[in-house]
Write a protein that holds these residues in place. Sequence first.
Motif, PDB file in Angstrom:
ATOM      1  N   MET A   1      24.864  18.796   3.678  1.00 39.28           N
ATOM      2  CA  MET A   1      23.710  18.238   3.009  1.00 39.28           C
ATOM      3  C   MET A   1      23.740  18.740   1.575  1.00 39.28           C
ATOM      4  O   MET A   1      23.953  19.916   1.334  1.00 39.28           O
ATOM      5  N   ILE A   2      23.532  17.834   0.663  1.00 37.22           N
ATOM      6  CA  ILE A   2      23.586  18.160  -0.759  1.00 37.22           C
ATOM      7  C   ILE A   2      22.240  17.826  -1.401  1.00 37.22           C
ATOM      8  O   ILE A   2      21.668  16.768  -1.155  1.00 37.22           O
ATOM      9  N   ALA A   3      21.775  18.750  -2.232  1.00 38.29           N
ATOM     10  CA  ALA A   3      20.528  18.530  -2.956  1.00 38.29           C
ATOM     11  C   ALA A   3      20.757  18.781  -4.442  1.00 38.29           C
ATOM     12  O   ALA A   3      21.367  19.780  -4.812  1.00 38.29           O
ATOM     13  N   LEU A   4      20.296  17.865  -5.248  1.00 41.14           N
ATOM     14  CA  LEU A   4      20.240  18.070  -6.688  1.00 41.14           C
ATOM     15  C   LEU A   4      18.763  18.248  -7.010  1.00 41.14           C
ATOM     16  O   LEU A   4      17.956  17.352  -6.765  1.00 41.14           O
ATOM     17  N   ILE A   5      18.414  19.434  -7.513  1.00 38.74           N
ATOM     18  CA  ILE A   5      17.016  19.813  -7.715  1.00 38.74           C
ATOM     19  C   ILE A   5      16.741  19.958  -9.196  1.00 38.74           C
ATOM     20  O   ILE A   5      17.498  20.609  -9.912  1.00 38.74           O
ATOM     21  N   GLN A   6      15.653  19.367  -9.630  1.00 34.65           N
ATOM     22  CA  GLN A   6      15.233  19.523 -11.012  1.00 34.65           C
ATOM     23  C   GLN A   6      13.778  19.972 -11.035  1.00 34.65           C
ATOM     24  O   GLN A   6      12.939  19.415 -10.334  1.00 34.65           O
ATOM     25  N   ARG A   7      13.519  20.994 -11.838  1.00 33.53           N
ATOM     26  CA  ARG A   7      12.140  21.442 -12.046  1.00 33.53           C
ATOM     27  C   ARG A   7      11.530  20.444 -13.022  1.00 33.53           C
ATOM     28  O   ARG A   7      12.088  20.182 -14.081  1.00 33.53           O
ATOM     29  N   VAL A   8      10.393  19.875 -12.661  1.00 33.65           N
ATOM     30  CA  VAL A   8       9.810  18.807 -13.463  1.00 33.65           C
ATOM     31  C   VAL A   8       8.344  19.069 -13.811  1.00 33.65           C
ATOM     32  O   VAL A   8       7.648  19.791 -13.102  1.00 33.65           O
ATOM     33  N   THR A   9       7.924  18.458 -14.913  1.00 35.80           N
ATOM     34  CA  THR A   9       6.503  18.426 -15.247  1.00 35.80           C
ATOM     35  C   THR A   9       5.871  17.133 -14.743  1.00 35.80           C
ATOM     36  O   THR A   9       4.656  17.047 -14.608  1.00 35.80           O
ATOM     37  N   HIS A  10       6.721  16.145 -14.449  1.00 41.89           N
ATOM     38  CA  HIS A  10       6.262  14.860 -13.916  1.00 41.89           C
ATOM     39  C   HIS A  10       7.478  14.109 -13.376  1.00 41.89           C
ATOM     40  O   HIS A  10       8.552  14.168 -13.958  1.00 41.89           O
ATOM     41  N   ALA A  11       7.303  13.402 -12.270  1.00 40.92           N
ATOM     42  CA  ALA A  11       8.357  12.543 -11.726  1.00 40.92           C
ATOM     43  C   ALA A  11       7.720  11.440 -10.904  1.00 40.92           C
ATOM     44  O   ALA A  11       6.667  11.637 -10.280  1.00 40.92           O
ATOM     45  N   HIS A  12       8.343  10.276 -10.940  1.00 38.43           N
ATOM     46  CA  HIS A  12       7.878   9.198 -10.071  1.00 38.43           C
ATOM     47  C   HIS A  12       9.045   8.286  -9.706  1.00 38.43           C
ATOM     48  O   HIS A  12      10.081   8.273 -10.364  1.00 38.43           O
ATOM     49  N   VAL A  13       8.842   7.540  -8.642  1.00 35.96           N
ATOM     50  CA  VAL A  13       9.837   6.585  -8.162  1.00 35.96           C
ATOM     51  C   VAL A  13       9.152   5.242  -7.946  1.00 35.96           C
ATOM     52  O   VAL A  13       8.026   5.180  -7.434  1.00 35.96           O
ATOM     53  N   GLU A  14       9.840   4.187  -8.380  1.00 31.77           N
ATOM     54  CA  GLU A  14       9.335   2.822  -8.245  1.00 31.77           C
ATOM     55  C   GLU A  14      10.333   1.970  -7.476  1.00 31.77           C
ATOM     56  O   GLU A  14      11.543   2.195  -7.556  1.00 31.77           O
ATOM     57  N   ILE A  15       9.799   1.000  -6.746  1.00 35.07           N
ATOM     58  CA  ILE A  15      10.596  -0.021  -6.086  1.00 35.07           C
ATOM     59  C   ILE A  15       9.994  -1.360  -6.480  1.00 35.07           C
ATOM     60  O   ILE A  15       8.793  -1.583  -6.281  1.00 35.07           O
ATOM     61  N   ASP A  16      10.804  -2.233  -7.075  1.00 39.71           N
ATOM     62  CA  ASP A  16      10.325  -3.542  -7.546  1.00 39.71           C
ATOM     63  C   ASP A  16       9.074  -3.417  -8.414  1.00 39.71           C
ATOM     64  O   ASP A  16       8.091  -4.134  -8.228  1.00 39.71           O
ATOM     65  N   ASN A  17       9.108  -2.463  -9.340  1.00 41.03           N
ATOM     66  CA  ASN A  17       8.009  -2.202 -10.272  1.00 41.03           C
ATOM     67  C   ASN A  17       6.725  -1.711  -9.604  1.00 41.03           C
ATOM     68  O   ASN A  17       5.658  -1.742 -10.208  1.00 41.03           O
ATOM     69  N   ASN A  18       6.818  -1.284  -8.359  1.00 45.85           N
ATOM     70  CA  ASN A  18       5.672  -0.723  -7.645  1.00 45.85           C
ATOM     71  C   ASN A  18       5.884   0.774  -7.463  1.00 45.85           C
ATOM     72  O   ASN A  18       6.914   1.201  -6.924  1.00 45.85           O
ATOM     73  N   LEU A  19       4.903   1.564  -7.876  1.00 52.42           N
ATOM     74  CA  LEU A  19       4.961   3.009  -7.734  1.00 52.42           C
ATOM     75  C   LEU A  19       4.858   3.370  -6.254  1.00 52.42           C
ATOM     76  O   LEU A  19       3.906   2.974  -5.590  1.00 52.42           O
ATOM     77  N   VAL A  20       5.849   4.118  -5.738  1.00 51.39           N
ATOM     78  CA  VAL A  20       5.813   4.498  -4.323  1.00 51.39           C
ATOM     79  C   VAL A  20       5.685   6.006  -4.122  1.00 51.39           C
ATOM     80  O   VAL A  20       5.318   6.456  -3.040  1.00 51.39           O
ATOM     81  N   GLY A  21       5.992   6.788  -5.142  1.00 52.49           N
ATOM     82  CA  GLY A  21       5.857   8.236  -5.048  1.00 52.49           C
ATOM     83  C   GLY A  21       5.727   8.835  -6.430  1.00 52.49           C
ATOM     84  O   GLY A  21       6.365   8.366  -7.379  1.00 52.49           O
ATOM     85  N   GLN A  22       4.875   9.856  -6.550  1.00 48.03           N
ATOM     86  CA  GLN A  22       4.635  10.468  -7.865  1.00 48.03           C
ATOM     87  C   GLN A  22       4.158  11.895  -7.691  1.00 48.03           C
ATOM     88  O   GLN A  22       3.344  12.183  -6.813  1.00 48.03           O
ATOM     89  N   ILE A  23       4.687  12.798  -8.543  1.00 50.70           N
ATOM     90  CA  ILE A  23       4.204  14.177  -8.571  1.00 50.70           C
ATOM     91  C   ILE A  23       4.021  14.610 -10.015  1.00 50.70           C
ATOM     92  O   ILE A  23       4.589  14.018 -10.936  1.00 50.70           O
TER      93      ILE A  23
END
Length: 146
Positions: A1-23
């Motif tokens: 199992m491989i993980a690429l980890i980034q410390r973030v101040t903000h991140a989000h993921v979209e599918i078809d221009n719809n926000l599905v996850g955000q921190i």
Amino acid sequence: MIALIQRVTHAHVEIDNNLVGQIDKGMMLLLGVEKTDSEETVKKLANKLMKLRIFSDAEGKMNLNIQQFGGAMLIVSQFTLVADTSKGNRPGFSNAAPPEQGKYLYQQFVEYCQQQGVECQTGEFGADMQVSLTNDGPVTFHLQIN
């Protein structure tokens, strides 16, 4: 199992221009599942991430783990992390878990992290996603658990 980890101040993921996850502050995690991975691998990696001290304390030193920091995780599946690029010009994906196994272990990883008391947001396994983030530092780590 491989993980690429980034410390973030903000991140989000979209599918078809719809926000599905955000921190906001926390950890952006791209997760690649290999065919040799198991539920034991999931727990090993999740436990390592829970203890990984990548967040700054009051003195600006990386002394806090995600739970101490109070951060969230955005976990996105990314099978390309397991690509073999050692030969030729086209990545090979023979080390990647088959879709059913990959999805199951990805979901197990998310659930295990949630059980540790960390807020987890996700993308959608197998979907074409657009991921945006602001890397804090920049701080980026590559972890591989066998």
